[in-house]
Design an enzyme around this catalytic site. Structure first.
Site: not given
Ligand code: NDP
Length: 266
Positions: A15, A59, A63, A84, A99, A119, A121-122, A208
């Site tokens: 968006k 995105t 990133k 970002n 972010d 979590g 991740g990034g 998020l």
């Molecule tokens: P990453 O792929 O870098 O990390 C994903 C994380 O989620 C990992 O820690 C992973 O754990 C965990 N995970 C995935 N599925 C599950 C589950 N079913 N149960 C438990 N843990 C789970 O993603 P990002 O950090 O980049 O993004 C995370 C979320 O944030 C996404 O949904 C993204 O769309 C959203 N986001 C929203 C933003 C906003 O502006 N609102 C900005 C940035 C992101 P493991 O290490 O064990 O695999």
């Protein structure tokens, strides 16, 4: 005319063009913002320069990789290791992370002294560093232990899920953030029983993803303040736009808020 874009894969759902193009239109700026599907980050700097972009957002899933193509990294992006937003200045690419500040804007009016991020991740990295910089004690938990290593090396408190189950009744977090993608799959990020124990001693829950989800619905049952990721999207875009246009946050905020309310309530 100046051109801007958001690079990602997939990118169709984004968006961001609606938000940025409305600002250009309302502030009478001769510029356009589009979506740019990127198959890989190979040769990123050449792609950016060949298309003649003046700035861009980055995105998923680029990133953390595209930061390596920047000539300079500014601010908290250095600690996070992810960007970002990019601005071109004298053929140099300057990377930023909005972010982190976009997330903080969502919670700055609440009295938060400590937080748990679920979590690793990034986005968890961006949130962890901004909370730390604001003096909020921050712990991280994650499904897989290996991803906690980065946070350990940066002196964050890391709690594996088994430990968390043992101490859940005694600990208290003012804020719990679901920074996983679990809600996209309609799953909870932790076991239901564990979350229930944690929510007994929490004030604010943040997810998020945009809109309602099981995590926030559960939080509401425990009378917590429940915040979804849509405002984070808005605030990071306002910060990015003020960098693109070199204008104060407030000038962009009023305008972008107008279109955001329409786009997200449509
Ligand atoms: P990453 O792929 O870098 O990390 C994903 C994380 O989620 C990992 O820690 C992973 O754990 C965990 N995970 C995935 N599925 C599950 C589950 N079913 N149960 C438990 N843990 C789970 O993603 P990002 O950090 O980049 O993004 C995370 C979320 O944030 C996404 O949904 C993204 O769309 C959203 N986001 C929203 C933003 C906003 O502006 N609102 C900005 C940035 C992101 P493991 O290490 O064990 O695999």
């Amino acid at each position: 005319m100046h051109f801007y874009c958001v690079f990602g894969n997939p990118i169709l759902h984004s968006k961001s063009p609606i938000l940025h193009n409305y600002v250009f239109y309302k502030l009478n700026i001769n510029a356009r913002y589009c979506k740019h599907l990127l198959n890989s980050d190979n040769n990123f700097k050449n792609i950016f320069l060949e298309y003649g972009y003046k700035g861009a957002n980055i995105t998923l899933p680029f990133k953390e990789s595209i930061i390596n193509y920047c000539d300079e990294i500014h601010g908290i992006a250095n600690e996070i290791g992810a960007i970002n937003t990019i601005i071109k200045n004298n053929n140099k690419l300057i990377g930023y992370n909005t972010d982190a500040s976009g997330f903080y804007k969502c919670i700055e009016n609440y009295d938060i002294k400590n937080a748990l991020i679920i979590g690793a991740g990034g986005s968890a990295k961006a949130i962890a560093f901004i909370l730390k910089n604001k003096g909020i004690n921050t712990a991280i938990t994650n499904r897989s232990i290996s991803r906690l290593e980065f946070f350990k090396s940066k002196d964050f408190q890391c709690i594996n899920i088994f430990e968390l189950e043992n101490i859940a009744k005694e600990i208290k977090f003012d804020l719990i953030i679901n920074a996983t993608s679990s809600s996209l799959k309609k799953e909870l990020p932790l076991k239901l029983e564990l979350l229930k124990k944690l929510f007994l001693n929490t004030k604010v829950a943040f997810d998020l993803v945009y809109g309602s989800c099981e995590f926030l619905e559960l939080a509401k049952q425990y009378k917590l303040i429940a915040i979804d990721g849509s405002k984070m999207l808005l605030y990071q875009a306002i910060y990015a736009s003020s960098l693109f246009l070199n204008k104060p946050y407030k000038t962009i905020a009023n305008t972008m808020q107008e279109v955001f309310d329409v786009a997200f309530n449509a």
